[in-house]
Structures are given as structure tokens and as C-alpha cells.
Design a protein around this motif. Sequence first.
Motif, PDB file in Angstrom:
ATOM      1  N   GLY A   1     -93.001  34.575  24.172  1.00  0.00           N
ATOM      2  CA  GLY A   1     -93.367  35.945  24.513  1.00  0.00           C
ATOM      3  C   GLY A   1     -93.374  36.884  23.326  1.00  0.00           C
ATOM      4  O   GLY A   1     -92.600  36.728  22.379  1.00  0.00           O
TER       5      GLY A   1
ATOM      6  N   SER B   1     -99.304  36.460  25.651  1.00  0.00           N
ATOM      7  CA  SER B   1     -98.414  35.414  26.136  1.00  0.00           C
ATOM      8  C   SER B   1     -98.436  34.222  25.208  1.00  0.00           C
ATOM      9  O   SER B   1     -99.343  34.035  24.435  1.00  0.00           O
TER      10      SER B   1
ATOM     11  N   ASN C   1     -94.939  43.207  23.995  1.00  0.00           N
ATOM     12  CA  ASN C   1     -95.134  43.426  25.431  1.00  0.00           C
ATOM     13  C   ASN C   1     -94.202  44.506  25.965  1.00  0.00           C
ATOM     14  O   ASN C   1     -94.465  45.101  27.015  1.00  0.00           O
TER      15      ASN C   1
ATOM     16  N   ARG D   1     -94.604  34.850  33.497  1.00  0.00           N
ATOM     17  CA  ARG D   1     -93.302  35.535  33.453  1.00  0.00           C
ATOM     18  C   ARG D   1     -92.279  34.822  34.319  1.00  0.00           C
ATOM     19  O   ARG D   1     -91.087  34.775  33.982  1.00  0.00           O
TER      20      ARG D   1
END
Length: 293
Positions: free
Chosen positions: A135, A293, A139, A244
Motif C-alpha cells: 500500500g 495499490s 493513500n 483493502r
Amino acid sequence: MILVTGATGTVGRLLIDQLLVAGERVRAVTREPARAQLPHGVDVVGVDRTDPASTADAMRGVDRVFLLTSGPGIPEYDTAFAQAAADAGVARVVKLSSGRAGDATATDPIPAWHRAGEAAVRAAGVPWTMVRPLGFMSNALHWAGTIREQGTVYAAFGQGRIAVVDPRDIAAVAAAALTTEGHEGQIYTLSGPQPLTPGEQTAILAEVLDRPLRYVEVTPAQARHALLEHGVPAELADAIMALRADALEAFTSVVHPTIERVTGRAPRTFAEWAAAHASDFRADTAVAGTVRS
């Protein structure tokens, strides 16, 4: 010359800066060249991904390619760019993939799209390097609005830990793979130095910003709705939520030594990233975050 696709995105833009500092000639591919706002000296071109001729035109004079595509079209786009690179005699393709592509148990869309893209690059026959970050630290920019307005982070899957990566470190690994030898056939799984839950990231942001913040766990449905409100298409929102959910698994919490091994320096911490982006989380500042991602 190095061709950079996804040139105005989070990693692509940082990579261009690093390549220019290294003295490389760069051609940038973007859907809207007139709005790219890239540094002087970058050859900015537009490519219609549905038109093989425009992709072939972009490859003229190019000897290395950074391949960054996104969304459900990843397999198709990667196939087109990889074949054009092979036809042009390109010496090296570095593909930005997904960390989860290396997890055989991950069957959700984003790693599946990237596995197909990786397969297309291999099949084209051009020497390749796969860069697979976990990740992105960036974000967290999606929390900037509610941090500024409410002092609150809303995120699902509160118990999941991800060893998030600073995009600058991803760009540094890509730059090394594009400009130095010894990277052919390598798969680089990238992590930051510490696996963190959303609550732990919130606590670090609070310390950096020197203000109290709270973390509120929301349902996956609420988190998906927030993505849709941010302008993410429904199919991609579903894919992001599936990715996620995988943060609940052990794979995303593993710390990898790759960044230091490739670049010669330790990866940046989330606190260092937060300090560099503190203005994005303070009142009356704009945010320009991109989910990766």
C-alpha cells in the motif's frame, strides 16, 4: 530515451524528476498533454490506448520503458505497450505492479489484473523488471478533508496492517531499474519499514500535525461510498475495497528489505512522509491524492 507512462500520476511524476536529475532524456505519456505541467525538456505525448499506431509512435527513439497502467484495462494496456516496446526493439521494461500480485492466495481484481499484465510483458520477450509495492503512504491523502474539517479519520478494516511505502521510494527503485544494470528478470516487492493499522497512521499524523485526531472505523459499505463520492468508478471502487480487505491477512504486513538493497538507503517512514505532506492535512490547503495499490 526513457518512456514513462502514467506520467502525471503519483509515482510517474516523481520518477520523471529523478530521471531528469540523473541526466536522462524522458518522454512522458499522458492522456491530456496540454494539461500535463511537466518540467521543461520532457517530451510530452498523448497516446490513444485503443489505437496501436499511436502507441507505436510513442515508442520511436525509446530504449527503456516504465509501464504504469491502472484499472480493469491493465491486461489490455500492458499487452499493447509491451508488444509495441518489443516491436521497437526496446531494451528494458520496468512494470509497476501490485504487491499482492505475489500472493498466490489473492484472487481479487487488482492483483489479478496485474498478474495478467505481468504475463503480457513476459510474453512480449523484452527484458523486464517487476516492481510490486504494498500500500501507498499517499493513500492517506484521502483522509485530508475529514482531518482538516473534523479532526477525524474514517476508514474500514481497522485491525489490518500494511507496511505502506512512500511513493518516492517506489520511484527510486524504478529509476534504479531503468538506469543501472543487474535488474533484468527481477521481481521487487517493496514495503515501508513498519506495518501500520489506520489507527496507528492516524496517531502518527496527530503527532506530526501537533493536534488531536481520532480514528473511527467504518463499514466496508461506508468506505466504498466514500470512494464513489471521490469520483472513483464503481468497478474500481469494488476492486479497491477487496484489496483493502486483504490487509487483514499477513502478506501485507511483511517488511521487505528491497528498497535499501536496490537504492542503498533505508525506506522512509510514515512519519517522514507525513511531515513532508503536513500542509495537505492543515486547514485551507488543497489535497491532490490518488489511490494506488
